[in-house]
Write a protein that holds these residues in place. Structure first.
Motif, PDB file in Angstrom:
ATOM      1  N   ASP A  90       0.828  -1.208   0.000  1.00 55.32           N
ATOM      2  CA  ASP A  90       0.000   0.000   0.000  1.00 55.32           C
ATOM      3  C   ASP A  90       0.865   1.262   0.000  1.00 55.32           C
TER       4      ASP A  90
ATOM      5  N   GLU B 138       0.933   4.083  -3.004  1.00 48.51           N
ATOM      6  CA  GLU B 138       0.676   5.493  -2.716  1.00 48.51           C
ATOM      7  C   GLU B 138       1.852   6.363  -3.147  1.00 48.51           C
TER       8      GLU B 138
ATOM      9  N   ASP C 164       1.713   9.084  -6.021  1.00 49.96           N
ATOM     10  CA  ASP C 164       2.057  10.462  -5.684  1.00 49.96           C
ATOM     11  C   ASP C 164       3.047  11.052  -6.694  1.00 49.96           C
TER      12      ASP C 164
END
Length: 131
Positions: A64, A68, A72
């Protein structure tokens, strides 16, 4: 099995970029994301997860975190954060949005074709999910 990394090519303002995110593993617990243009690193981000190494669901948490951080970097590219460095004083750089090299055929994760690769599913998720 732990995910070792994600790699995606993205066309942004007519140029090809490569985003790479890797997990260095438990012996060296950090996640590194690199943004390349033509073999040159444009930006990097390194995140340590040494402080959570003993948690039960480490593999899922690290995956995870990787997603992310990868997402980003893509968002930062699409938000023109690197445009000054990339295009210099060219204020007339083309304004085309970032698009995947191979556009996803389906925007809904629930209707994915079984033959779609994990990379294609992740790329689609990264590009269409703005959470």
């Amino acid at each position: 099995m732990m995910v070792v990394g994600f790699n995606h090519n993205v066309v942004y303002k007519g140029e090809m970029f490569h985003i790479q995110t890797e997990d260095s593993g438990i012996a060296n617990p950090h996640i590194i994301t690199l943004l390349y243009r033509g073999g040159t690193i444009i930006s990097s981000k390194k995140t340590s997860y040494a402080d959570i190494i003993k948690i039960e669901n480490l593999e899922q948490v690290v995956e995870d975190l990787m997603k992310e951080q990868h997402k980003d970097m893509l968002r930062r590219l699409k938000a023109a954060e690197f445009d000054g460095r990339l295009f210099g004083s060219q204020s007339q750089a083309p304004a085309a949005p970032a698009t995947p090299v191979t556009p996803p055929q389906n925007a809904s994760a629930t209707t994915q074709k079984p033959t779609q690769s994990l990379d294609e599913i992740i790329l689609e998720y990264l590009i269409t999910d703005d959470n």
